[in-house]
Design a protein around this motif. Structure first.
Motif, short mmCIF file in Angstrom:
data_model
loop_
_atom_site.label_atom_id
_atom_site.label_comp_id
_atom_site.label_asym_id
_atom_site.label_seq_id
_atom_site.Cartn_x
_atom_site.Cartn_y
_atom_site.Cartn_z
N ALA A 1 8.78 -23.75 -6.02
CA ALA A 1 9.85 -23.57 -5.05
C ALA A 1 11.01 -24.46 -5.47
CB ALA A 1 9.37 -23.96 -3.65
N LYS A 2 12.22 -23.96 -5.25
CA LYS A 2 13.43 -24.73 -5.59
C LYS A 2 14.27 -24.89 -4.33
CE LYS A 2 17.23 -24.82 -8.90
NZ LYS A 2 17.83 -24.12 -10.05
N THR B 1 10.54 -32.76 -4.01
CA THR B 1 11.15 -32.03 -5.12
C THR B 1 11.49 -32.98 -6.26
OG1 THR B 1 13.32 -32.21 -4.09
CG2 THR B 1 12.08 -30.18 -3.68
N SER B 2 11.43 -32.44 -7.47
CA SER B 2 11.75 -33.22 -8.68
C SER B 2 13.27 -33.37 -8.82
CB SER B 2 11.21 -32.49 -9.91
OG SER B 2 11.95 -31.28 -10.09
N SER B 3 13.70 -34.01 -9.90
CA SER B 3 15.14 -34.16 -10.15
C SER B 3 15.81 -32.81 -10.34
CB SER B 3 15.37 -35.06 -11.37
OG SER B 3 14.76 -34.47 -12.50
N ALA B 4 15.04 -31.79 -10.69
CA ALA B 4 15.57 -30.44 -10.84
C ALA B 4 15.56 -29.68 -9.51
CB ALA B 4 14.77 -29.67 -11.88
N GLY B 5 15.12 -30.35 -8.44
CA GLY B 5 15.09 -29.72 -7.13
C GLY B 5 13.92 -28.77 -6.94
N THR B 6 12.88 -28.90 -7.78
CA THR B 6 11.74 -27.99 -7.69
C THR B 6 10.46 -28.74 -7.33
OG1 THR B 6 11.20 -28.20 -10.03
CG2 THR B 6 12.70 -26.41 -9.40
N SER B 7 9.51 -27.99 -6.82
CA SER B 7 8.17 -28.50 -6.54
C SER B 7 7.21 -27.40 -6.95
CB SER B 7 8.00 -28.82 -5.06
OG SER B 7 6.70 -29.30 -4.81
N THR B 8 6.15 -27.76 -7.70
CA THR B 8 5.19 -26.78 -8.19
C THR B 8 3.79 -27.13 -7.72
OG1 THR B 8 6.53 -26.34 -10.14
CG2 THR B 8 4.22 -25.69 -10.26
N GLY C 1 14.16 -35.01 -4.50
CA GLY C 1 13.56 -35.94 -3.55
C GLY C 1 13.37 -35.41 -2.14
N VAL C 2 13.45 -34.12 -1.93
CA VAL C 2 13.25 -33.56 -0.60
C VAL C 2 11.75 -33.54 -0.30
CG1 VAL C 2 13.51 -31.51 0.86
CG2 VAL C 2 15.33 -32.13 -0.75
N ALA C 3 11.36 -34.22 0.79
CA ALA C 3 9.95 -34.23 1.19
C ALA C 3 9.60 -32.87 1.76
CB ALA C 3 9.71 -35.32 2.22
N ALA C 4 8.48 -32.33 1.33
CA ALA C 4 8.09 -31.00 1.78
C ALA C 4 6.58 -30.89 1.82
CB ALA C 4 8.68 -29.94 0.87
#
Length: 188
Positions: free
Chosen positions: A17-18, A52-59, A30-33
């Protein structure tokens, strides 16, 4: 995240997810999700926190053994409003079918065997159909046993001719729909 995909039993799928600022394309780091994985037909879910990572993604890697909904939710944070997205992975089992005999006497007995595998699912619905013109008509229904197998005992039509049968597994909360091969029965 696309909203729906079909996959094989036991596949490990990486779901990404981005998070971007509303209307813009700049990713938000850095968005907590939270990831929530909910396998169809089961009361249990698994939850995991993620930022989220520095690229704004979380996998998150998910092993899919039945139709599964994966949801990524980010609560409101600073200039971001709450956001959520869900993708559904549908597992379609293998359906193998056969006739006990390809030729029977008018009104004679025969059976249709069905095996639902990958996974071998217990208590899944099956429908035996016979072709009538250009459409299929339901003949009987049943459920798989504990090993995913089901044998249907049938009577042949009383009119000589060639008939076609098939077995259908309709979609359930756990698995996608599957139609077995067309089986040819000669009634003499």
């Amino acid at each position: 995240i696309s909203t729906s995909r079909t996959t094989a039993y036991g596949t490990v799928v990486p779901v990404t997810a981005k998070v971007v600022l509303g209307g813009a394309t700049a990713p938000q780091a850095g968005v907590a999700a939270e990831w929530v994985v909910a396998p169809g037909g089961l009361a249990s879910t698994s939850t995991a926190a993620a930022a989220t990572s520095s690229a704004g993604t979380s996998t998150r890697n998910v092993t899919v053994k039945r139709t599964t909904k994966v949801t990524y939710t980010a609560p409101a944070s600073g200039v971001l409003g709450p956001c959520s997205t869900t993708v559904t992975y549908t597992v379609v089992p293998t359906l193998t079918t056969s006739l006990s005999s390809t030729s029977v006497s008018r009104g004679g007995s025969f059976s249709v065997k069905a095996a639902l595998s990958k996974p071998a699912a217990a208590s899944e619905p099956l429908v035996v159909q016979r072709r009538s013109g250009t459409s299929w008509v339901s003949v009987t229904t049943g459920r798989t046993g504990s090993t995913g197998l089901k044998t249907f005992s049938l009577k042949a039509p009383t009119k000589a001719g060639t008939y076609y049968y098939r077995v259908v597994h309709p979609a359930t909360v756990a698995y996608g729909a599957r139609t077995g091969a067309t089986l040819k029965l000669v009634v003499r």
